[in-house]
Design a protein around this motif. Structure first.
Motif, PDB file in Angstrom:
ATOM      1  N   GLY A   1       0.785  -1.238   0.000  1.00 42.78           N
ATOM      2  CA  GLY A   1       0.000   0.000   0.000  1.00 42.78           C
ATOM      3  C   GLY A   1       0.809   1.276   0.000  1.00 42.78           C
TER       4      GLY A   1
ATOM      5  N   PRO B   1      -4.865  -1.505  -2.531  1.00 48.45           N
ATOM      6  CA  PRO B   1      -4.376  -0.998  -1.242  1.00 48.45           C
ATOM      7  C   PRO B   1      -3.555   0.282  -1.402  1.00 48.45           C
TER       8      PRO B   1
ATOM      9  N   ASP C   1      -6.500   0.199   5.020  1.00 48.82           N
ATOM     10  CA  ASP C   1      -7.103  -0.603   3.958  1.00 48.82           C
ATOM     11  C   ASP C   1      -8.581  -0.864   4.237  1.00 48.82           C
TER      12      ASP C   1
END
Length: 384
Positions: free
Chosen positions: A142, A298, A339
């Motif tokens: 992410g 993400p 997330d």
């Protein structure tokens, strides 16, 4: 959000109403955020016309941001007025929209005033001016590395694309790009309208005036300080000025060409074309395809026009951007991880974006159609 882990690095690209609202609400909830904007300063450019703030979106966002009192002082309740004229300048409709159950209507505020209100509410140095994003590299888990035109970089755990129609963040989620809607607005304007252009000011009224007929339209919109912003609308090819051999900086030539498009319209209305104090600015209207959705990725998400660009004729753009911002900020503060926050937010965002974009496209098509005057009158009678 889990407070036992290190504070996440959150970056918002774009200091428009959506990006600034998200930053304000995050800061109110004790969450650090940085906003990056391509403008070199807050005063670098004009930020457009007036906005009507809807109770369940724009006003709800301002309430969540703790700025409703300040907004009320700046807003213009009279700006809610909507007037529809025929091409002969006959008034067919003149009314205020219905108020919400709590008595709130849709008061107007200039875009610049709203932006200043939001900017002044942020902690110093939240916005990094002159930071135009070139691209973002995924680094895994992410995290993204942001690259700016000044050759600086920064890493972020959550990248929020609030960077409008031509978003540099969108490509991380979607291959979609804006397409021409078939309608162009040519922007003009009147300064000191009540004293220098009293007849046109009276024609416009206190809020917004529209005259629509056979794929053409004139829209006049009250701003503060006696300014009236004008949009000369045409369903026409995007290259209309090139086909006509027009230099868009030649004010006289553009004026004469526009007048030829509006032959047969009342001289009273044509003053909105001829009497401009600000020249002419060509603004082709673009929109994303409907529906515009993406698979969850993400560390990155979108809000506002970056997520659901639609025609400004809907009047929903800034309101939806601010509602997006509110929902995202709330999710970030409520969910245990970034997330999970983005997943929760996108479950709200995507369905309503599709519905709003479909309505906007239908509204633009009906406003610039052969029978647009009849369609507009029927719509106003139903919704006002």
């Amino acid at each position: 959000m889990n407070t036992s882990t290190p504070a996440p690095r959150i970056a918002i690209i774009g200091a428009g109403p959506g990006g600034l609202t998200c930053a304000r609400i995050l800061q109110r909830r004790g969450i650090a955020v940085t906003v990056h904007d391509a403008d070199v300063s807050r005063t670098a450019r004009d930020h457009g016309g007036t906005l009507d703030m809807h109770p369940t979106s724009g006003q709800a966002a301002l309430t969540a941001a703790g700025l409703m009192d300040e907004f009320t002082e700046l807003s213009r309740p009279e700006g809610q007025r909507m007037r529809l004229l025929g091409r002969d300048a006959t008034v067919h409709f003149d009314s205020f929209p219905p108020k919400a159950a709590d008595g709130r209507g849709n008061p107007e505020i200039d875009r610049g005033q709203l932006r200043d209100l939001l900017l002044d509410s942020l902690t110093p140095d939240t916005v990094h001016w002159g930071h135009k994003l070139t691209h973002a590299d995924p680094l895994g888990e992410g995290v993204h590395r942001l690259h700016f035109t000044d050759d600086t970089t920064t890493d972020t755990d959550l990248l929020i694309g609030a960077d409008g129609a031509w978003s540099r963040v969108r490509c991380l989620l979607s291959e979609a790009t804006p397409a021409y809607t078939g309608v162009t607005f040519v922007e003009a304007g009147l300064e000191e309208a009540d004293t220098r252009h009293p007849k046109l000011a009276a024609l416009t009224g206190d809020g917004t005036m529209m005259a629509l007929d056979n794929n053409l339209g004139l829209v006049a919109q009250r701003n503060s300080n006696q300014h009236i912003r004008i949009y000369i609308g045409m369903r026409i090819g995007q290259d209309w000025h090139e086909r006509a051999g027009l230099d868009l900086t030649d004010t006289d030539a553009v004026r004469e060409h526009l007048l030829r498009q509006f032959i047969g319209w009342s001289p009273d209305l044509l003053g909105l074309i001829t009497d401009t104090d600000t020249g002419y600015i060509n603004r082709p209207l673009t929109a994303l395809t409907v529906p515009h959705t993406w698979n969850h990725t993400p560390g990155v998400t979108l809000l506002g026009d970056a997520a659901h660009l639609m025609s400004p004729f809907s009047g929903m753009g800034a309101n939806l951007a601010m509602l997006d911002a509110t929902d995202l900020a709330r999710a970030i503060s409520a969910q245990p991880t970034l997330d999970e926050a983005v997943l929760a937010y996108e479950k709200l965002l995507l369905p309503r974006s599709v519905e709003a974009a479909e309505g906007s496209a239908e509204g633009l098509d009906s406003a610039f159609a052969p029978d647009s005057a009849q369609q507009a009158l029927a719509h106003m009678k139903e919704h006002h």
